[in-house]
Scaffold this motif. Structure first.
Motif, PDB file in Angstrom:
ATOM      1  N   GLN A 340     -46.798  17.426 -20.358  1.00 22.46           N
ATOM      2  CA  GLN A 340     -47.925  16.647 -19.893  1.00 22.46           C
ATOM      3  C   GLN A 340     -47.520  15.878 -18.635  1.00 22.46           C
ATOM      4  O   GLN A 340     -46.425  15.326 -18.549  1.00 22.46           O
ATOM      5  CB  GLN A 340     -48.372  15.657 -20.978  1.00 22.46           C
ATOM      6  CG  GLN A 340     -48.909  16.325 -22.226  1.00 22.46           C
ATOM      7  CD  GLN A 340     -50.167  17.125 -21.954  1.00 22.46           C
ATOM      8  OE1 GLN A 340     -51.117  16.618 -21.363  1.00 22.46           O
ATOM      9  NE2 GLN A 340     -50.176  18.371 -22.372  1.00 22.46           N
ATOM     10  N   ASP A 410     -55.352  24.371 -19.735  1.00 23.59           N
ATOM     11  CA  ASP A 410     -55.358  24.167 -21.179  1.00 23.59           C
ATOM     12  C   ASP A 410     -56.801  24.234 -21.685  1.00 23.59           C
ATOM     13  O   ASP A 410     -57.633  23.392 -21.355  1.00 23.59           O
ATOM     14  CB  ASP A 410     -54.741  22.801 -21.503  1.00 23.59           C
ATOM     15  CG  ASP A 410     -54.532  22.604 -23.006  1.00 23.59           C
ATOM     16  OD1 ASP A 410     -55.285  23.208 -23.786  1.00 23.59           O
ATOM     17  OD2 ASP A 410     -53.635  21.833 -23.379  1.00 23.59           O
ATOM     18  N   SER A 411     -57.088  25.232 -22.493  1.00 26.89           N
ATOM     19  CA  SER A 411     -58.466  25.444 -22.953  1.00 26.89           C
ATOM     20  C   SER A 411     -58.963  24.310 -23.830  1.00 26.89           C
ATOM     21  O   SER A 411     -60.171  24.117 -23.970  1.00 26.89           O
ATOM     22  CB  SER A 411     -58.554  26.767 -23.725  1.00 26.89           C
ATOM     23  OG  SER A 411     -57.665  26.751 -24.839  1.00 26.89           O
ATOM     24  N   ALA A 412     -58.046  23.541 -24.426  1.00 27.70           N
ATOM     25  CA  ALA A 412     -58.468  22.414 -25.254  1.00 27.70           C
ATOM     26  C   ALA A 412     -58.688  21.162 -24.418  1.00 27.70           C
ATOM     27  O   ALA A 412     -59.492  20.297 -24.771  1.00 27.70           O
ATOM     28  CB  ALA A 412     -57.419  22.132 -26.332  1.00 27.70           C
ATOM     29  N   THR A 413     -57.973  21.057 -23.288  1.00 26.83           N
ATOM     30  CA  THR A 413     -58.056  19.860 -22.457  1.00 26.83           C
ATOM     31  C   THR A 413     -59.246  19.895 -21.517  1.00 26.83           C
ATOM     32  O   THR A 413     -59.889  18.875 -21.269  1.00 26.83           O
ATOM     33  CB  THR A 413     -56.757  19.704 -21.637  1.00 26.83           C
ATOM     34  OG1 THR A 413     -55.651  19.675 -22.542  1.00 26.83           O
ATOM     35  CG2 THR A 413     -56.772  18.429 -20.823  1.00 26.83           C
ATOM     36  N   ARG A 414     -59.570  21.077 -20.986  1.00 27.26           N
ATOM     37  CA  ARG A 414     -60.629  21.157 -19.977  1.00 27.26           C
ATOM     38  C   ARG A 414     -61.982  20.657 -20.492  1.00 27.26           C
ATOM     39  O   ARG A 414     -62.652  19.877 -19.807  1.00 27.26           O
ATOM     40  CB  ARG A 414     -60.759  22.588 -19.445  1.00 27.26           C
ATOM     41  CG  ARG A 414     -61.711  22.665 -18.249  1.00 27.26           C
ATOM     42  CD  ARG A 414     -62.142  24.078 -17.945  1.00 27.26           C
ATOM     43  NE  ARG A 414     -61.039  24.915 -17.537  1.00 27.26           N
ATOM     44  CZ  ARG A 414     -61.155  26.227 -17.316  1.00 27.26           C
ATOM     45  NH1 ARG A 414     -62.320  26.823 -17.481  1.00 27.26           N
ATOM     46  NH2 ARG A 414     -60.102  26.947 -16.961  1.00 27.26           N
ATOM     47  N   PRO A 415     -62.434  21.061 -21.693  1.00 27.56           N
ATOM     48  CA  PRO A 415     -63.731  20.546 -22.166  1.00 27.56           C
ATOM     49  C   PRO A 415     -63.743  19.015 -22.295  1.00 27.56           C
ATOM     50  O   PRO A 415     -64.775  18.379 -22.047  1.00 27.56           O
ATOM     51  CB  PRO A 415     -63.900  21.224 -23.534  1.00 27.56           C
ATOM     52  CG  PRO A 415     -63.044  22.436 -23.476  1.00 27.56           C
ATOM     53  CD  PRO A 415     -61.874  22.062 -22.634  1.00 27.56           C
ATOM     54  N   GLU A 416     -62.617  18.439 -22.692  1.00 24.67           N
ATOM     55  CA  GLU A 416     -62.565  16.982 -22.836  1.00 24.67           C
ATOM     56  C   GLU A 416     -62.753  16.303 -21.486  1.00 24.67           C
ATOM     57  O   GLU A 416     -63.493  15.322 -21.357  1.00 24.67           O
ATOM     58  CB  GLU A 416     -61.225  16.569 -23.451  1.00 24.67           C
ATOM     59  CG  GLU A 416     -61.095  15.077 -23.714  1.00 24.67           C
ATOM     60  CD  GLU A 416     -62.107  14.558 -24.723  1.00 24.67           C
ATOM     61  OE1 GLU A 416     -62.482  13.372 -24.614  1.00 24.67           O
ATOM     62  OE2 GLU A 416     -62.548  15.346 -25.592  1.00 24.67           O
ATOM     63  N   SER A 433     -70.867  20.913 -17.084  1.00 26.26           N
ATOM     64  CA  SER A 433     -70.187  22.097 -17.618  1.00 26.26           C
ATOM     65  C   SER A 433     -70.490  23.328 -16.779  1.00 26.26           C
ATOM     66  O   SER A 433     -69.607  24.178 -16.551  1.00 26.26           O
ATOM     67  CB  SER A 433     -70.604  22.347 -19.066  1.00 26.26           C
ATOM     68  OG  SER A 433     -70.222  21.297 -19.904  1.00 26.26           O
TER      69      SER A 433
END
Length: 626
Positions: A340, A410-416, A433
């Motif tokens: 990170q 990071d597919s989990a970080t981008r939406p956040e 979005s």
């Protein structure tokens, strides 16, 4: 001529050397089963560790690139040294006295490899500078350190020294230790004039710059006297030892804690490294006169064992514009880490050294503790360039910030961060979005123009001319905006009454269409009765790359077979455009409402609610008319 090292001595050195301890000086190793250790390969760039060391057999092997060998070959490859030099270095490490064939005593000074001679010269110079700091002539240097909160113990811990005033103090010292001028020219510690070489560092505070193994390979020097015409900081130039793109000051002191704590703190200067370490942030390092780049990242990743299992890299920069620019440069390199990445910026603009002086050690630790994710810093820095109190400002900010979010792999970080961006802008998550998704499809080459770009509309324009992306026909908003412009260009009579005011106030989010919309507003309806003249005026009003697009919109067939159907189609298209504008304005008002403290500003709260109700009534009326 010096003899060869006896074969039995070579075997003895190989047997007595702990290969794990040798490799640990360059690579962070972790246990990988009984008697085996694994780390990131130092011979090729990899994200998952495949470099394996087995001390019991004294060997290493990389299952990624195939490199293998023993402790001697490892030192040869890492230090770019000869076989003899590697054996001699390892023998010195374990205190073993080598014997040579034919009664030789080893190579003479002239025959020692250039690298080892350079290292020897730097080691002696390092000791010389440190001794000079204690002399009466170094009072100004000691005052400088005292003034920045560094006592004698701190100076000794970081091996800080002093280069005496004059032209040849170090030169004479090294000549006295047997070094030739030809050798000294290669060290970077000397300049050359008409009368030969002379000391490069004179009357300056000196920091030794060491490699990861702890060998001194260069120096950094700070100006102390007003009559010194040189730069404030003067570093060793590029040599066979010193490559500034690969050097991190303090890495020799920080490497073990970096590996243990899985943390690397990157600061900007020598005194900042000192301040951080003395304050308890013992993972701090600094670049030496260059930006943190690819080669630095390779060093950092090996120490962090950057294999996806955690760790963090924290960049500290001054709070001024230059510091923010440096942070954004670091952001460009972020994706090379799986660790990170964060940024820590002191709001007052103080660097760690100043901060420690002003507020103490705890303030330095707090600065690092209050770090922000580098993605957040980059996004917020982008938003600060726009007026978020206006619709135009928020849309412009969205266009510029969405590619930043799109870079997050990071597919989990981008939406956040997409949700965060929507909240910071006070805009619907769906719209944000869409922009982020479009920017992600464009890839790194995208210029932040919104979701309407795929390929340039034409060849690269001359310097200074605006660049427009060809609107994406698959984007529904861009498609609706295109239809509205087709209608207006082909049937301007549809803009009668209140329609013109509504159209003029509309916000087009696709850059190419926004420019055409602005040209229509600038031209006005005065000449709309003459469609040919009107369209040509609009063509002349837009930037040259868009003139063909105006013509295209003006001749695109509209889907209507009768005048009545055409009227209905045109009214419907404009009604959709106006409804979209109302939706955007409502989102803007809702964002203001969310940010507003209703208790503190009750009248403003009521006004926004009334405006939202009015907008909803207008939206329903448009639907009813449609």
């Amino acid at each position: 001529m010096a003899g060869l090292i006896k074969r039995e001595d070579i075997d003895e050195v190989r047997q007595r050397t702990d290969i794990k301890e040798v490799v640990d000086g360059y690579v962070t190793l972790k246990g990988a089963g009984l008697g085996s250790f694994k780390g990131l390969c130092p011979f090729h760039d990899e994200r998952s560790p495949s470099f394996t060391v087995r001390p019991q057999v004294g060997r290493y092997h990389c299952f990624g690139c195939g490199e293998d060998g023993d402790a001697i070959s490892f030192i040869q490859k890492m230090d770019h040294s000869s076989f003899h030099e590697a054996v001699e270095k390892l023998a010195a490490r374990i205190g073993y006295e080598l014997r040579y064939e034919d009664g030789g005593t080893g190579p003479s000074r002239e025959e020692v490899g250039k690298r080892q001679r350079l290292l020897d010269a730097h080691k002696i110079a390092d000791e010389f500078f440190r001794a000079q700091l204690l002399t009466p002539g170094a009072a100004e240097a000691r005052n400088f350190l005292d003034g920045r909160g560094f006592d004698r113990a701190a100076a000794e811990h970081f091996s800080v020294g002093y280069a005496p005033q004059g032209w040849d103090a170090l030169l004479k010292h090294l000549r006295g230790r047997g070094f030739t001028d030809a050798e000294l020219k290669l060290t970077g510690m000397f300049s050359e004039g008409n009368r030969g070489i002379y000391d490069r560092f004179r009357g300056r505070l000196i920091w030794p710059i060491r490699d990861i193994a702890g060998d001194t390979i260069g120096f950094g020097a700070r100006k102390l006297y007003e009559d010194d015409q040189g730069p404030k900081y003067l570093n060793t130039p590029e040599t066979t030892l010193y490559k500034k793109s690969q050097v991190l000051y303090g890495i020799d002191l920080a490497k073990r804690n970096i590996a243990k704590d899985r943390q690397l703190v990157v600061v900007e200067g020598y005194t900042d490294v000192m301040a951080c370490h003395l304050a308890g942030v013992t993972t701090a390092v600094a670049t030496c006169g260059t930006a943190f780049g690819t080669e630095h990242i390779k060093v950092a990743r090996r120490l962090l064992s950057d294999d996806g299992s955690g760790g963090e890299v924290i960049f500290t920069f001054d709070g001024d514009a230059a510091g923010q620019k440096a942070a954004l440069r670091a952001f460009e390199e972020d994706q090379r880490f799986t660790a990170q990445t964060y940024v820590a910026v002191e709001p007052s603009g103080a660097d760690p050294c100043d901060l420690r002086q002003l507020k103490g050690d705890a303030a330095v630790r707090e600065l690092i503790g209050t770090r922000k994710p580098l993605f957040e810093f980059a996004i917020r820095a982008t938003l600060r360039r726009h007026n978020l109190d206006t619709v135009e400002g928020r849309v412009a900010a969205l266009r510029e910030a969405s590619p930043v979010v799109a870079q997050i792999r990071d597919s989990a970080t981008r939406p956040e961060y997409t949700r965060n961006l929507a909240g910071w802008l006070g805009m619907p998550i769906e719209e944000v979005s869409r922009y982020v998704g479009a920017a992600a499809k464009r890839g790194p080459a995208g210029n932040g123009a919104g979701p309407a770009g795929q390929a340039p509309a034409a060849a690269a324009p001359p310097s200074g001319m605006p660049v427009f992306q060809r609107p994406n026909p698959g984007d529904p908003v861009a498609g609706m905006e295109r239809q509205a412009l087709e209608v207006v260009l082909q049937d301007p009579a549809v803009l009668g009454g209140m329609a013109w005011d509504r159209f003029a106030a509309s916000l087009f989010s696709t850059p190419a269409y926004a420019a055409i919309h602005a040209a229509i507003r600038a031209t006005g309806l005065a000449h709309a009765a003459d469609a040919v003249s009107w369209v040509e005026q609009i063509r002349q009003e837009v930037p040259e790359p868009l003139r063909n697009l105006v013509s295209e919109l003006a001749v695109t067939p509209l889907p209507a077979s009768t005048p009545e159907a055409m009227q209905r189609y045109c009214r419907d298209i404009l009604a959709r455009l106006f409804e979209l504008q109302i939706t955007r304005i409502k989102a803007d008002k809702m964002g203001q409402l969310q940010r507003l403290d209703a208790a503190a500003y009750p009248e403003e709260f009521q006004r926004l609610n009334r405006e939202l109700m009015q907008l909803e009534m207008e939206r329903r009326a448009l639907r009813s008319e449609g």
